[in-house]
Design a protein around this motif. Sequence first.
Motif, PDB file in Angstrom:
ATOM      1  N   ALA A 107      -6.629  76.198 -12.741  1.00 46.00           N
ATOM      2  CA  ALA A 107      -7.014  74.806 -13.594  1.00 46.00           C
ATOM      3  C   ALA A 107      -7.074  73.716 -12.627  1.00 46.00           C
ATOM      4  N   GLU A 108      -8.321  72.724 -11.899  1.00 42.00           N
ATOM      5  CA  GLU A 108      -8.549  71.560 -11.156  1.00 42.00           C
ATOM      6  C   GLU A 108      -8.328  70.690 -12.426  1.00 42.00           C
ATOM      7  N   GLY A 109      -6.777  69.682 -12.669  1.00 42.00           N
ATOM      8  CA  GLY A 109      -6.313  69.021 -13.752  1.00 42.00           C
ATOM      9  C   GLY A 109      -6.055  69.983 -14.333  1.00 42.00           C
ATOM     10  N   ASN A 110      -5.977  69.243 -16.191  1.00 43.29           N
ATOM     11  CA  ASN A 110      -5.102  69.292 -17.009  1.00 43.29           C
ATOM     12  C   ASN A 110      -5.562  70.666 -17.740  1.00 43.29           C
ATOM     13  N   GLY A 111      -7.033  71.491 -17.106  1.00 48.67           N
ATOM     14  CA  GLY A 111      -7.994  72.364 -18.148  1.00 48.67           C
ATOM     15  C   GLY A 111      -9.292  72.307 -17.770  1.00 48.67           C
TER      16      GLY A 111
ATOM     17  N   LYS B  68      -8.072  70.832  -3.436  1.00 48.77           N
ATOM     18  CA  LYS B  68      -6.079  71.541  -4.253  1.00 48.77           C
ATOM     19  C   LYS B  68      -5.523  70.549  -4.412  1.00 48.77           C
ATOM     20  N   VAL B  69      -5.234  69.513  -4.298  1.00 47.65           N
ATOM     21  CA  VAL B  69      -4.308  68.220  -5.054  1.00 47.65           C
ATOM     22  C   VAL B  69      -4.454  67.944  -6.507  1.00 47.65           C
ATOM     23  N   LEU B  70      -5.866  68.167  -6.658  1.00 44.02           N
ATOM     24  CA  LEU B  70      -5.500  68.188  -8.159  1.00 44.02           C
ATOM     25  C   LEU B  70      -5.036  69.748  -8.794  1.00 44.02           C
ATOM     26  N   HIS B  71      -5.008  70.731  -8.313  1.00 48.98           N
ATOM     27  CA  HIS B  71      -4.851  71.941  -8.759  1.00 48.98           C
ATOM     28  C   HIS B  71      -3.272  72.167  -9.707  1.00 48.98           C
TER      29      HIS B  71
END
Length: 605
Positions: free
Chosen positions: A520-524, A508-511
């Motif tokens: 999305a998880e991260g930027n893509g 969830k921290v990277l969403h």
Amino acid sequence: YVAKLPATPSESIATCLAEVKPTAINATDYLHRQLVTISGWAGYAQYLAREDSLRGKENPLVSDLLAIRLAYDAALSSAFAKNEKAQTQWKAKTATPQNPRLIDALVRWQLAYEHGYQHQLATSLVNNPPAAANQRAAVQAIFCIDVRSEIFRRNLELAAPDIQTIGFAGFFAFPVAHKSGTSTTAGSRCPVLLVPPIETCEPMPAGDSEKMETEIAERGAWKAFQNSAASCFSFVETLGIGFGAAFGKAKSSSGPKCDRVAPAFGAETDVQTRASLAEGALRNMSLTKNFARLVLVCGHGSQSANNPYASSLDCGACGGHAGDVNARLAADTLNDPAAREVLATCGITLPKDTVFIAGLHNTMTDEVVLYDLDKLPNSHAADVTKLREALAQSARRVNRERSTALGLENTPSQELSGVLKNRSQDIAEVRPEWGLANNAALIAAPRKRTQGLNLQGRSFLHDYDAAADEGNQVLTLILSAPVVVASWINLQYYASRVNPTLYGSGNKVLHNVIGGLGVAEGNGGDLKVGLPLQSIHNGESFVHEPRRLSVYIESPTDKIDAVLTAQPQVRNLFDHGWIHLFALNGETCLSYQSGQWVPFTARES
């Protein structure tokens, strides 16, 4: 190559299939696998298509997406058309063969794992002595079937034994499309199985229309910028240092305040329609007589900040919203003298001294807000005071019971409430509450079957009286709606737990929220599906045990069989092993096994 493909999806798919010429695999299976490689976007497309189909519309979005996805493989195959080695390897590629002995062993292990819990629960249910029949209850409190309500109901009955609690789907049979005061669109406040036939709204307070319209416009512009595909990844950078203050003001909270304007039906909704909704609610919760002086209709909702998964903590029966709107509409209708007159003609007579009151259980803090108290007659002031005391005492008990799972077991009781409130407003809190983690069963039976049992917040509880169910109408509703929705919830947790990488949504921290559609998880990458790891893991170990839903119904088996015969899609859930079914009858428990009822005993290992 892509520019030369046909313009229509069907023709383009046919052209691409002719190019790649998949072998050793069924064409339908091949196309399905193509969509699974982008399961997040494909799932969202199918969601839109399903919503349109419920409303009698066609939506070709899944075919459109499939054509785009297939074009990639076709273009790659075409580029290497003259490379014999590449073509040979391409055609030879098949799925990894499965080990049938391993699969069989895993299935048997899973059944044994589930059986231990099933046997323990069945033993508790058949051996639970019925509670002594009471005279007229002082208060009847209707809660959602949600597993978190089980904890609150049990503690409320301990706090005030003269309160009778009842379980029913938390939209309370008032399926509405509701437009709140600052919303630009109406949201469906009902299970996603239904299309809400009635529209309601939150009226603007007198003299505040201009202010409200300005707020609606500002909020719409703010949300549009947040969710814009062009701004979602540059949101913080664009706002710069002012982002912190703006973010604090934009905190999401599904815990409504008690001073909100009461929701209202549209002018086109006549008293006959409202009374019909009320009749359905009372009959389907097996409440048609022996009404208390005060009846609480209590929805539920959670409260958290900076949480894209907030709706998963709200009421599933209300379409991922809090249940305050439905509760207030139901209570207002049931208090309406005109609606009561119509109900009387339908065989349901409400005593003159019976008054309904709406409430909302905040599952984050376990506080219960009571609404529209100014509308209550003075004759019931003492009843409300007593109810409030019992609700407050129950909240303290539930706070303490839940504290261990939240890592707050060493927090003094007098500080727990404040700690939980702070937790609900913390924009860095990734585990505000555990929601429906560890859900494992649904029980449809009179409350006396479960009263006094500590079901550990793992059971959906729906009141059901088989003897009063003529024509199996209520049982049909329970099996085709609450059971189906509960199975979806259960399988979402189950899949996210057994394979977090494939069926969960990651960290969830990277969403990043993508256009208001998903994360999305991260930027893509693909849209994520399922639940984040933080919903099922406390940082050290998993908190959800992956068991398929076990449904216990207190009813003769012939009544259940009749409903399953008429509802083959529901029957498939049990026949194909997605969920389990049991029948309670007196001191016996029978297990449904592919169309047959057998005494529930331990299976051989």
